[in-house]
Design a protein around this motif. Structure first.
Motif, PDB file in Angstrom:
ATOM      1  N   SER A  99       2.005  -4.098 -12.555  1.00  0.00           N
ATOM      2  CA  SER A  99       2.702  -3.132 -13.398  1.00  0.00           C
ATOM      3  C   SER A  99       3.748  -2.374 -12.581  1.00  0.00           C
ATOM      4  CB  SER A  99       1.697  -2.156 -14.013  1.00  0.00           C
ATOM      5  OG  SER A  99       2.362  -1.153 -14.749  1.00  0.00           O
ATOM      6  N   GLY A 100       3.371  -1.965 -11.362  1.00  0.00           N
ATOM      7  CA  GLY A 100       4.318  -1.252 -10.507  1.00  0.00           C
ATOM      8  C   GLY A 100       5.477  -2.130 -10.083  1.00  0.00           C
ATOM      9  N   LEU A 101       5.194  -3.388  -9.769  1.00  0.00           N
ATOM     10  CA  LEU A 101       6.264  -4.306  -9.383  1.00  0.00           C
ATOM     11  C   LEU A 101       7.205  -4.573 -10.549  1.00  0.00           C
ATOM     12  CD1 LEU A 101       4.169  -6.860  -7.277  1.00  0.00           C
ATOM     13  CD2 LEU A 101       5.748  -5.117  -6.401  1.00  0.00           C
ATOM     14  N   ASP A 111       0.831  -1.208   0.000  1.00  0.00           N
ATOM     15  CA  ASP A 111       0.000   0.000   0.000  1.00  0.00           C
ATOM     16  C   ASP A 111       0.866   1.259   0.000  1.00  0.00           C
ATOM     17  OD1 ASP A 111      -2.352  -1.392  -0.024  1.00  0.00           O
ATOM     18  OD2 ASP A 111      -2.732  -1.204   2.129  1.00  0.00           O
ATOM     19  N   ALA A 112       1.878   1.269   0.877  1.00  0.00           N
ATOM     20  CA  ALA A 112       2.748   2.440   0.974  1.00  0.00           C
ATOM     21  C   ALA A 112       3.482   2.679  -0.340  1.00  0.00           C
ATOM     22  CB  ALA A 112       3.751   2.254   2.117  1.00  0.00           C
ATOM     23  N   PHE A 113       3.934   1.604  -0.961  1.00  0.00           N
ATOM     24  CA  PHE A 113       4.628   1.713  -2.242  1.00  0.00           C
ATOM     25  C   PHE A 113       3.708   2.288  -3.307  1.00  0.00           C
ATOM     26  CE2 PHE A 113       4.995  -0.936  -6.202  1.00  0.00           C
ATOM     27  CZ  PHE A 113       5.912  -0.117  -6.833  1.00  0.00           C
ATOM     28  N   GLU A 114       2.472   1.786  -3.355  1.00  0.00           N
ATOM     29  CA  GLU A 114       1.527   2.287  -4.357  1.00  0.00           C
ATOM     30  C   GLU A 114       1.182   3.762  -4.118  1.00  0.00           C
ATOM     31  OE1 GLU A 114      -1.212  -0.908  -6.415  1.00  0.00           O
ATOM     32  OE2 GLU A 114      -1.662  -0.781  -4.270  1.00  0.00           O
ATOM     33  N   GLN A 115       0.999   4.129  -2.840  1.00  0.00           N
ATOM     34  CA  GLN A 115       0.602   5.501  -2.532  1.00  0.00           C
ATOM     35  C   GLN A 115       1.712   6.505  -2.825  1.00  0.00           C
ATOM     36  OE1 GLN A 115      -0.749   5.531   1.537  1.00  0.00           O
ATOM     37  NE2 GLN A 115      -2.318   3.979   1.145  1.00  0.00           N
ATOM     38  N   SER A 116       2.946   6.122  -2.563  1.00  0.00           N
ATOM     39  CA  SER A 116       4.048   7.065  -2.745  1.00  0.00           C
ATOM     40  C   SER A 116       4.480   7.180  -4.195  1.00  0.00           C
ATOM     41  CB  SER A 116       5.247   6.652  -1.879  1.00  0.00           C
ATOM     42  OG  SER A 116       5.740   5.385  -2.275  1.00  0.00           O
ATOM     43  N   GLY A 117       4.105   6.205  -5.021  1.00  0.00           N
ATOM     44  CA  GLY A 117       4.471   6.263  -6.427  1.00  0.00           C
ATOM     45  C   GLY A 117       5.906   5.860  -6.701  1.00  0.00           C
ATOM     46  N   GLY A 146       2.127   5.366   6.405  1.00  0.00           N
ATOM     47  CA  GLY A 146       2.568   5.268   5.028  1.00  0.00           C
ATOM     48  C   GLY A 146       2.892   6.597   4.372  1.00  0.00           C
ATOM     49  N   ASP A 147       3.044   7.652   5.175  1.00  0.00           N
ATOM     50  CA  ASP A 147       3.366   8.979   4.661  1.00  0.00           C
ATOM     51  C   ASP A 147       4.870   9.211   4.707  1.00  0.00           C
ATOM     52  OD1 ASP A 147       0.634   9.598   4.335  1.00  0.00           O
ATOM     53  OD2 ASP A 147       0.474  10.187   6.449  1.00  0.00           O
ATOM     54  N   PRO A 148       5.351  10.277   4.030  1.00  0.00           N
ATOM     55  CA  PRO A 148       6.779  10.609   4.118  1.00  0.00           C
ATOM     56  C   PRO A 148       7.184  10.932   5.556  1.00  0.00           C
ATOM     57  CG  PRO A 148       5.770  11.752   2.261  1.00  0.00           C
ATOM     58  CD  PRO A 148       4.641  11.132   3.038  1.00  0.00           C
ATOM     59  N   VAL A 149       8.397  10.539   5.915  1.00  0.00           N
ATOM     60  CA  VAL A 149       8.917  10.776   7.257  1.00  0.00           C
ATOM     61  C   VAL A 149       9.317  12.245   7.402  1.00  0.00           C
ATOM     62  CG1 VAL A 149      10.861  10.253   8.797  1.00  0.00           C
ATOM     63  CG2 VAL A 149       9.673   8.413   7.592  1.00  0.00           C
TER      64      VAL A 149
END
Length: 630
Positions: A403-405, A328-334, A344-347
């Motif tokens: 596709s993202g992977l 989820d975090a990977f998909e959200q951050s692009g 899952g947000d930027p630190v």
């Protein structure tokens, strides 16, 4: 057995029985010691509710609590400034000695405090709702901290103090005190008790059988709920025991492995499925140094190692929650980041808190983490390894996810050539690290395996051939003939990095390959800190852009255990594993690092990575002794 391995075994035998603690289910009383006004890290226990956590001291203090979440500003951080940081203390006057232990199979912590005239037992827990199922991917906490004291013997004067950082004002209500924290106007706290509270500091003269129950609430205000701390503690313990009952581990150090499983659960954000590297910030490594980082965030690599360890001892639900969070975090951050907040947000950016002196006067105290935007190429392999594990449980990847992977695998195929900061997040100029290249190999290997297994579209043949090319490249290009081992960088040079021990564990190269076996022996010899401990690297050989040295990094020694098992040195692996486990505190907790000179704990505490090592190496030993594969 090589000369280096024989020397390591001798060091381990010398250390056994000389550690600072080791898990003791019925520990003796011991004097309460302070260094520069601070408890040793070994004298702290951990409690939590899957949203936040607190450290409870052997002296009856709580010097660390962030509310309402792990990564919130701390309400109590006497751990980082014993005078100004704040604490919540329940203790006896003239405390002489104490002991601490967990109620069996739970995260309910007991501290027994002995004064000159009596003995008190304080039971601490962050309570859970009745019937909570801890395997469910949801929060079970009540947003309440219970501190329940009962006099076991004699008479005592019991002192209770709640002193948040920056001070607070208390207003009397019919059901206790409303507490307004000066620095945290967003928090609404309520403190209830079975005895009259005239303020945030009270003294109670008690005799055998008397109780003092305190409940600190946040979030929802439970002013008119039934006040029944004994029932709340019992229900919390029952929830933990139901969950721990799913543990399938049978092998060396069973009690400590089970305690490590509970510790990982206490570092887990149950609602989001993420995992903090440690629930603390800025604990130094070493004392007086500047390597003080905020670990209250989720590193992708930590999640990858954690899910693998937990799944192997029966906790598939937690593993799936971590894996789902990573994806989820990977998909959200692009794009793949090395770390995220628990949501899952930027630190946040790294900032120095100049008001706090630091643990044992080791400034700076820092919030946020400046490594968050570093280039670390291992993240490609971590995400794809997580995806491979997640999909092996029968799930189907949606087209957008695949596709993202696939894009990640494509990026790994060329990114490995570029310098990065590596697994240890050096703050110097980047290099082409062997470990980073190895994890790019993992990304390609796992992408090919996923695509082939599920019949998905993609350049699977190319991924497989490139993965094999990188495997050969690591064995050939990082090999340093003069040093007789693999190097931490692809351009050779002979400098060593203990992360090379992880290559066989991620199936990049075989552990028994002659060059890997030689590298294992070289690491055991050249990176030895004595008594079975290892440095991550030597700062003179591998400058990292920061002043000073550091302690021995515990996870690296667990990796050595795993390599010894895979190379057939089972007796040596068992001895090293027992030696490392003996370093746990009396309540079974481990830090990030150990001071080789004293055995003292260093760095953020407790450290998830170290407890992952206990679990993973224990499983590997158990399987090897049973004649199976690791």
């Amino acid at each position: 057995m090589t000369e280096a391995q024989e020397r390591l075994l001798a060091d381990v035998h010398r250390h056994q029985g000389q550690g600072p603690g080791m898990l003791d289910l019925d520990p003796p009383f011991r004097p309460v010691r302070r260094l520069d006004g601070y408890l040793a890290l070994e004298d702290l226990g951990l409690i939590g509710d899957g949203t936040t956590a607190a450290l409870v001291g052997l002296d009856g203090s709580i010097p660390w609590l962030c509310l309402p979440r792990f990564d919130s500003d701390p309400l109590l951080c006497g751990l980082l400034d014993h005078e100004r940081g704040g604490h919540f203390t329940v203790t006896v006057d003239d405390l002489s000695e104490a002991r601490q232990f967990y109620e069996p199979d739970t995260a309910v912590l007991v501290t027994e405090l002995r004064g000159p005239t009596g003995l008190v037992r304080v039971t601490d827990a962050m309570t859970l709702r009745a019937g909570t199922d801890l395997s469910d991917d949801a929060g079970g906490g009540r947003s309440e901290l219970v501190r329940s004291a009962v006099v076991l013997d004699g008479t005592v004067r019991l002192r209770a103090e709640l002193e948040p950082r920056g001070g607070a004002q208390a207003r009397a209500l019919h059901s206790g005190l409303e507490v307004r924290v000066t620095r945290r106007p967003d928090l609404r706290l309520h403190l209830r008790s079975n005895r009259a509270l005239t303020g945030l500091r009270t003294v109670h003269d008690l005799q055998r059988g008397d109780r003092l129950d305190l409940v600190l609430s946040w979030g929802r205000i439970h002013r008119h709920h039934r006040f029944d701390p004994e029932t709340m503690l019992r229900q919390t313990a029952e929830a933990w025991r139901r969950w721990v009952g799913a543990c399938t581990y049978h092998g060396p150090q069973e009690a400590l492995v089970q305690r490590s499983v509970i510790t990982l659960k206490l570092c887990d954000d149950w609602h989001n499925g993420s995992l903090v590297a440690a629930p603390t910030s800025s604990l130094p490594a070493p004392i007086g140094g500047v390597r003080n980082w905020d670990y209250r965030y989720t590193w992708i690599r930590d999640a990858a190692y954690a899910v693998f360890a937990l799944r192997r001892v029966g906790f598939g639900e937690e593993a799936d929650a971590f894996l789902g969070w990573v994806l989820d975090a990977f998909e959200q951050s692009g794009r793949p980041r090395i770390m995220y907040t628990l949501r899952g947000d930027p630190v946040p950016e790294e900032v120095v808190d100049a008001e706090l002196e630091g643990y044992r006067r080791s400034a700076p105290v820092q919030w946020g983490n400046g490594a968050a935007d570093q280039r670390q190429h291992d993240v490609y392999g971590e995400v794809l390894d997580c995806a491979d594990q997640w999909l092996r449980s029968g799930r189907e990847p949606q087209p957008a996810l695949w596709s993202g992977l696939a894009d990640l695998a494509g990026a790994a195929a060329h990114t490995w050539r570029q310098p990065d900061q590596g697994i240890w997040e050096v703050r110097s100029e980047g290099r082409v690290f062997t470990y980073s290249t190895g994890m790019c190999q993992v990304a390609l290997d796992r992408a090919a395996a996923i695509g082939e297994r599920l019949g998905l579209s993609g350049p699977i043949t190319t991924w497989k051939s490139t993965a094999e090319k990188l495997r050969r490249l690591i064995l050939e290009q990082s090999w340093d003939e003069k040093a007789g081992c693999l190097s931490e960088h692809l351009d050779g040079g002979g400098s060593l990095d203990a992360s090379l021990l992880a290559l066989p564990l991620r199936k990049v190269v075989p552990a028994d390959h002659p060059r890997m076996a030689a590298t294992t022996a070289a690491i055991a010899r050249r990176l030895s800190a004595g008594d079975g401990l290892l440095y991550r690297y030597l700062h003179d050989d591998s400058p990292d852009g920061l002043p000073g040295d550091e302690g021995a990094f515990l996870l690296c020694s667990f990796w050595l255990v795993d390599n010894l098992i895979l190379q057939g040195h089972l007796e040596q692996a068992e001895d090293l594993y027992a030696s490392l486990c003996a370093r746990a505190s009396p309540v079974g907790l481990l830090p990030e690092q150990i001071d080789p000179a004293t055995g003292a704990f260093m760095g953020n505490f407790p450290q998830a990575f170290s407890h992952i090592g206990i679990i993973a190496s224990g499983v590997n030993l158990a399987r090897a002794k049973a004649g199976g594969t690791t």
